[in-house]
Design a protein around this motif. Structure first.
Motif, PDB file in Angstrom:
ATOM      1  N   VAL A  67     -16.414  -8.345   8.049  1.00  0.00           N
ATOM      2  CA  VAL A  67     -15.834  -7.011   7.965  1.00  0.00           C
ATOM      3  C   VAL A  67     -14.320  -7.117   7.831  1.00  0.00           C
ATOM      4  CG1 VAL A  67     -15.542  -4.809   9.186  1.00  0.00           C
ATOM      5  CG2 VAL A  67     -17.700  -6.057   9.361  1.00  0.00           C
ATOM      6  N   ASP A  68     -13.736  -6.282   6.976  1.00  0.00           N
ATOM      7  CA  ASP A  68     -12.283  -6.157   6.864  1.00  0.00           C
ATOM      8  C   ASP A  68     -11.863  -4.808   7.441  1.00  0.00           C
ATOM      9  OD1 ASP A  68     -12.435  -8.540   5.515  1.00  0.00           O
ATOM     10  OD2 ASP A  68     -11.889  -7.731   3.556  1.00  0.00           O
ATOM     11  N   CYS A  69     -10.865  -4.810   8.326  1.00  0.00           N
ATOM     12  CA  CYS A  69     -10.302  -3.585   8.886  1.00  0.00           C
ATOM     13  C   CYS A  69      -8.855  -3.455   8.427  1.00  0.00           C
ATOM     14  CB  CYS A  69     -10.322  -3.611  10.418  1.00  0.00           C
ATOM     15  SG  CYS A  69     -11.937  -3.881  11.153  1.00  0.00           S
ATOM     16  N   TYR A  70      -8.385  -2.255   8.299  1.00  0.00           N
ATOM     17  CA  TYR A  70      -7.009  -2.075   7.864  1.00  0.00           C
ATOM     18  C   TYR A  70      -6.381  -0.877   8.562  1.00  0.00           C
ATOM     19  CZ  TYR A  70      -9.307   1.275   4.723  1.00  0.00           C
ATOM     20  OH  TYR A  70     -10.073   2.301   4.224  1.00  0.00           O
ATOM     21  N   VAL A  71      -5.046  -0.950   8.727  1.00  0.00           N
ATOM     22  CA  VAL A  71      -4.315   0.148   9.348  1.00  0.00           C
ATOM     23  C   VAL A  71      -2.986   0.326   8.621  1.00  0.00           C
ATOM     24  CG1 VAL A  71      -3.484  -1.447  11.149  1.00  0.00           C
ATOM     25  CG2 VAL A  71      -3.267   1.025  11.479  1.00  0.00           C
ATOM     26  N   PRO A  72      -2.798   1.446   7.930  1.00  0.00           N
ATOM     27  CA  PRO A  72      -1.518   1.720   7.266  1.00  0.00           C
ATOM     28  C   PRO A  72      -0.471   2.120   8.299  1.00  0.00           C
ATOM     29  CG  PRO A  72      -3.059   3.522   6.887  1.00  0.00           C
ATOM     30  CD  PRO A  72      -3.810   2.476   7.639  1.00  0.00           C
ATOM     31  N   LEU A  73       0.788   1.666   8.080  1.00  0.00           N
ATOM     32  CA  LEU A  73       1.846   1.921   9.051  1.00  0.00           C
ATOM     33  C   LEU A  73       2.843   2.972   8.581  1.00  0.00           C
ATOM     34  CD1 LEU A  73       2.661  -1.705  10.293  1.00  0.00           C
ATOM     35  CD2 LEU A  73       0.867  -0.132  11.028  1.00  0.00           C
ATOM     36  N   ASN A  74       2.822   3.333   7.300  1.00  0.00           N
ATOM     37  CA  ASN A  74       3.774   4.316   6.789  1.00  0.00           C
ATOM     38  C   ASN A  74       3.144   5.025   5.596  1.00  0.00           C
ATOM     39  OD1 ASN A  74       3.979   2.480   4.643  1.00  0.00           O
ATOM     40  ND2 ASN A  74       5.806   1.507   5.509  1.00  0.00           N
ATOM     41  N   LEU A  75       3.924   5.893   4.950  1.00  0.00           N
ATOM     42  CA  LEU A  75       3.394   6.675   3.832  1.00  0.00           C
ATOM     43  C   LEU A  75       2.944   5.771   2.691  1.00  0.00           C
ATOM     44  CD1 LEU A  75       2.830   9.336   2.416  1.00  0.00           C
ATOM     45  CD2 LEU A  75       5.242   9.389   1.687  1.00  0.00           C
ATOM     46  N   LYS A  76       3.748   4.767   2.364  1.00  0.00           N
ATOM     47  CA  LYS A  76       3.362   3.850   1.296  1.00  0.00           C
ATOM     48  C   LYS A  76       2.037   3.161   1.631  1.00  0.00           C
ATOM     49  CE  LYS A  76       6.543   1.224  -0.610  1.00  0.00           C
ATOM     50  NZ  LYS A  76       7.481   0.081  -0.863  1.00  0.00           N
ATOM     51  N   GLY A  77       1.899   2.766   2.890  1.00  0.00           N
ATOM     52  CA  GLY A  77       0.660   2.119   3.307  1.00  0.00           C
ATOM     53  C   GLY A  77      -0.533   3.044   3.244  1.00  0.00           C
ATOM     54  N   ARG A  78      -0.327   4.310   3.621  1.00  0.00           N
ATOM     55  CA  ARG A  78      -1.428   5.281   3.570  1.00  0.00           C
ATOM     56  C   ARG A  78      -1.862   5.546   2.135  1.00  0.00           C
ATOM     57  NH1 ARG A  78       1.512   7.342   7.965  1.00  0.00           N
ATOM     58  NH2 ARG A  78       2.718   8.811   6.675  1.00  0.00           N
ATOM     59  N   ALA A  90      -1.584   3.328  -0.310  1.00  0.00           N
ATOM     60  CA  ALA A  90      -2.158   2.103  -0.861  1.00  0.00           C
ATOM     61  C   ALA A  90      -3.479   1.725  -0.215  1.00  0.00           C
ATOM     62  CB  ALA A  90      -1.159   0.951  -0.687  1.00  0.00           C
ATOM     63  N   ALA A  91      -3.734   2.184   1.008  1.00  0.00           N
ATOM     64  CA  ALA A  91      -4.927   1.751   1.742  1.00  0.00           C
ATOM     65  C   ALA A  91      -6.230   1.999   0.980  1.00  0.00           C
ATOM     66  CB  ALA A  91      -4.967   2.421   3.118  1.00  0.00           C
ATOM     67  N   PRO A  92      -6.426   3.182   0.379  1.00  0.00           N
ATOM     68  CA  PRO A  92      -7.674   3.379  -0.379  1.00  0.00           C
ATOM     69  C   PRO A  92      -7.805   2.413  -1.556  1.00  0.00           C
ATOM     70  CG  PRO A  92      -6.614   5.482   0.053  1.00  0.00           C
ATOM     71  CD  PRO A  92      -5.622   4.427   0.417  1.00  0.00           C
ATOM     72  N   LEU A  93      -6.669   2.041  -2.169  1.00  0.00           N
ATOM     73  CA  LEU A  93      -6.719   1.094  -3.277  1.00  0.00           C
ATOM     74  C   LEU A  93      -7.103  -0.301  -2.777  1.00  0.00           C
ATOM     75  CD1 LEU A  93      -3.486   2.173  -5.215  1.00  0.00           C
ATOM     76  CD2 LEU A  93      -5.869   2.828  -5.676  1.00  0.00           C
ATOM     77  N   ILE A  94      -6.570  -0.683  -1.613  1.00  0.00           N
ATOM     78  CA  ILE A  94      -6.923  -1.982  -1.030  1.00  0.00           C
ATOM     79  C   ILE A  94      -8.412  -2.016  -0.701  1.00  0.00           C
ATOM     80  CG2 ILE A  94      -6.573  -3.484   0.970  1.00  0.00           C
ATOM     81  CD1 ILE A  94      -3.667  -2.510   1.046  1.00  0.00           C
ATOM     82  N   ALA A  95      -8.893  -0.956  -0.057  1.00  0.00           N
ATOM     83  CA  ALA A  95     -10.319  -0.894   0.287  1.00  0.00           C
ATOM     84  C   ALA A  95     -11.180  -0.901  -0.974  1.00  0.00           C
ATOM     85  CB  ALA A  95     -10.602   0.348   1.126  1.00  0.00           C
ATOM     86  N   GLY A  96     -10.734  -0.164  -1.995  1.00  0.00           N
ATOM     87  CA  GLY A  96     -11.483  -0.136  -3.247  1.00  0.00           C
ATOM     88  C   GLY A  96     -11.542  -1.485  -3.926  1.00  0.00           C
ATOM     89  N   MET A  97     -10.446  -2.243  -3.858  1.00  0.00           N
ATOM     90  CA  MET A  97     -10.428  -3.572  -4.457  1.00  0.00           C
ATOM     91  C   MET A  97     -11.389  -4.510  -3.733  1.00  0.00           C
ATOM     92  SD  MET A  97      -9.318  -5.413  -6.883  1.00  0.00           S
ATOM     93  CE  MET A  97      -7.996  -4.351  -7.503  1.00  0.00           C
ATOM     94  N   ILE A  98     -11.447  -4.406  -2.401  1.00  0.00           N
ATOM     95  CA  ILE A  98     -12.382  -5.239  -1.637  1.00  0.00           C
ATOM     96  C   ILE A  98     -13.820  -4.895  -2.023  1.00  0.00           C
ATOM     97  CG2 ILE A  98     -13.241  -5.786   0.675  1.00  0.00           C
ATOM     98  CD1 ILE A  98     -10.373  -5.195   1.700  1.00  0.00           C
ATOM     99  N   ARG A  99     -14.103  -3.601  -2.146  1.00  0.00           N
ATOM    100  CA  ARG A  99     -15.460  -3.190  -2.536  1.00  0.00           C
ATOM    101  C   ARG A  99     -15.792  -3.682  -3.944  1.00  0.00           C
ATOM    102  NH1 ARG A  99     -13.631   1.879  -0.190  1.00  0.00           N
ATOM    103  NH2 ARG A  99     -14.588   2.183   1.854  1.00  0.00           N
ATOM    104  N   LEU A 100     -14.811  -3.606  -4.849  1.00  0.00           N
ATOM    105  CA  LEU A 100     -15.037  -4.072  -6.215  1.00  0.00           C
ATOM    106  C   LEU A 100     -15.340  -5.564  -6.225  1.00  0.00           C
ATOM    107  CD1 LEU A 100     -15.046  -3.658  -9.261  1.00  0.00           C
ATOM    108  CD2 LEU A 100     -12.554  -3.980  -9.233  1.00  0.00           C
TER     109      LEU A 100
END
Length: 410
Positions: A355-366, A368-378
Motif C-alpha cells: 500500500v502507498d499512502c500520501y499526505v499533501p502539505l500545501n496547495l501545490k501538494g494538494r 499534485a496528489a491526485p496525479l501521483i495517485a493516478g500514476m501509481i494506479r496506472l
C-alpha cells in the motif's frame, strides 16, 4: 506452480472532519538532519521486530553516505514522548518536492520506525492534522509519499487516516519452519527436490560447485562485483537500462556489504554458487544478496551467468540452499521482495499487496496528489496487463537501443 493468496485492504479516504486530540494528547514533530543526535531513539525503535530493515541505520546511513541524499529525520512526539521516527529524503520531480523513505527506490518494504506500544495509545490522527504537524515542523516538501507499506502497517497510526492506493507491485513470501520438509511441502517439495538433484548432477559433471557466503569483506565484494557484471549483461540482453549502473548505487551496496556488526555479520549478506572444477573452475554462476532482521530474511537482488552452466538452473539451486540454511537457522520468513515474477510465484505460497499512502502539505501538494495517485494506479494497470507490460518494457528500453545503435559503426 504454487497457489498464491492475496492479502488486500480496502482503499480508504482521509477523514473529512478533523477530530482534535483530547486535552494533553497533542502530536508534534521535530526535524533533524544528523543521525548522531538520535542514536539512542533510533536504536530503541529499530529493535522492534515489526520495523522494516529498510528504516534501520545501516540502510539509511549507507544511502546518505553513498548518494548525498537530502536526509531529513522526522520525529513524531506525543506530549514530548517520541512515538515514531521517519527517515525521509526530499527530491524534486517535475517542479514538485516529494519526501519519501530514504533509499525507497531499492527497498522491498517500508514501515518507518514506530513505537507500537505508544502508538496504540495515540488518539486518532487525521490526514489534515498530520499534514499540519509536518508543515509546522518545517518539512520542506509539497507532499509526503509513504510507499510499500504492508496492509497491517498502513492500517495503524500514523498512516491509518491517510489516502491510500495499492502499490503497483506485490511482494512474495515463503514461511519457514525448523523442519525443512515442512517448508518444501508448501510448494510441491517432491518436484523441488527433484529439480535440485538434477541441477547438482549437472554441476557434478562439470566438476562440482561450492556455496559461497561473503563472511569477509574481500569475498563479499567479489560476489557483489560479479553481481554487477552479470546484471549489466542481463539488462543489456533485454535492451533495458541498468538500474545498478549508477556509481552511487554501487557504492551504497558496497557499504552495506562491508558494514558488519559485532558478530561479523554484514548488513547485506552475499551468497553465490562457484564452480569447483572443470574448464571454468572458480567461475561464479549465481549471486544473491540477503538482509536479515528478527527472523525476516529478504532477498534484495539476484543474478545468474547466462552463458556458463546455463542449463543447471543455478539461481534456483542457490535459492534452495539459502532457504534451507535460513530455515535450519530458525528464521521465520524468506521474503522474495517486490515484483511479480514467475520464479517468485513458484517458491511462495503467500502474496502481499503493498500500500502507498500520501499526505499533501500545501496547495501545490494538494493539486499534485491526485496525479501521483493516478500514476501509481496506472503503473499497477500496466503491471497486471501482459500486453501493456510488454509495451511499457519496450518503451523503457528504447533509449538503450538508440544509444546502442548510435555506437555501432556504419
Amino acid at each position: 506452480m504454487a497457489n498464491t493468496h492475496e492479502m488486500t485492504v480496502p482503499v480508504t479516504r482521509p477523514t473529512a472532519a478533523r477530530q482534535p486530540h483530547p486535552s494533553g494528547r497533542r502530536l508534534t514533530a521535530h526535524l533533524a538532519s544528523v543521525a548522531d543526535d538520535l542514536t539512542a531513539l533510533w536504536q530503541r525503535l529499530e529493535d522492534d521486530p515489526a520495523v522494516a530493515f529498510h528504516q534501520g541505520r545501516a540502510w539509511v546511513e549507507a544511502w546518505r553516505e553513498a548518494t548525498g541524499a537530502n536526509l531529513c529525520l522526522v520525529t513524531l512526539e506525543q506530549d514530548g514522548a517520541a512515538v515514531a521516527m521517519l527517515p525521509l529524503e526530499i527530491k524534486r520531480s517535475c517542479g514538485l518536492s516529494i519526501a519519501r523513505f530514504a533509499g525507497t527506490a531499492f527497498s522491498n518494504e517500508n514501515t518507518g520506525l514506530l513505537d507500537s506500544v505508544r502508538l496504540a495509545d495515540l488518539a486518532p490522527v487525521t490526514a489534515d492534522e498530520l499534514a499540519l504537524t509536518l508543515s509546522q515542523a518545517g518539512l520542506g516538501a509539497d507532499v509526503v509519499l509513504f510507499d510499500k507499506l504492508t496492509p497491517a502497517t498502513a492500517a495503524d497510526a500514523p498512516y491509518s487516516a491517510l489516502p491510500k492506493v495499492f502499490h503497483q507491485n506485490p511482494s512474495f513470501q515463503l514461511p519457514l519452519f525448523a523442519d525443512f520438509s515442512a517448508v518444501l511441502a508448501q510448494i510441491n517439495g517432491k518436484r523441488r527436490r527433484k529439480k535440485m538433484r538434477v541441477s547438482e548432477r549437472r554441476l557434478e559433471a562439470m566438476g562440482g560447485y561450492r556455496h559461497l557466503i561473503g563472511e569477509d569483506d574481500a569475498l563479499a565484494l567479489r560476489l557483489l562485483e560479479t553481481f554487477f557484471r552479470q546484471k549489466a549483461l542481463r539488462f543489456a540482453a533485454q535492451g533495458l537500462p541498468d538500474v545498478f549502473a549508477d556509481p552511487a548505487v554501487r557504492t551504497f551496496l558496497r557499504i552495506l556489504a562491508t558494514d558488519r556488526d559485532a558478530n561479523g555479520r554484514a548488513a547485506l549478506e552475499l551468497h553465490g554458487l562457484e564452480l569447483a572444477g572443470g574448464d571454468h573452475e572458480g567461475e561464479i554462476i549465481a549471486v544473491s544478496g540477503l538482509t536479515l532482521k528478527h527472523g525476516h530474511v529478504t532477498c534484495q537482488f539476484g543474478s545468474i551467468n547466462d552463458v556458463i552452466a546455463a542449463d543447471v538452473s543455478a539461481g534456483e539451486l542457490l535459492f534452495y540452499r539459502m532457504i534451507e540454511r535460513a530455515a535450519l537457522a530458525g528464521h521465520k520468513l524468506f521474503d522474495f521482495g517486490v515484483g511479480d515474477q514467475s520464479y517468485k510465484r513458484s517458491w511462495c505460497p503467500q502474496r502481499t499487496e503493498l500500500v502507498d499512502c500520501y499526505v499533501p502539505l500545501n496547495l501545490k501538494g494538494r493539486l499534485a496528489a491526485p496525479l501521483i495517485a493516478g500514476m501509481i494506479r496506472l503503473k499497477r494497470v500496466i503491471k497486471t496487463s501482459p500486453g501493456l507490460h510488454r509495451l511499457a518494457t519496450w518503451l523503457r528500453g528504447l533509449p538503450v537501443r538508440r544509444q546502442k545503435a548510435a555506437a555501432e559503426p556504419d
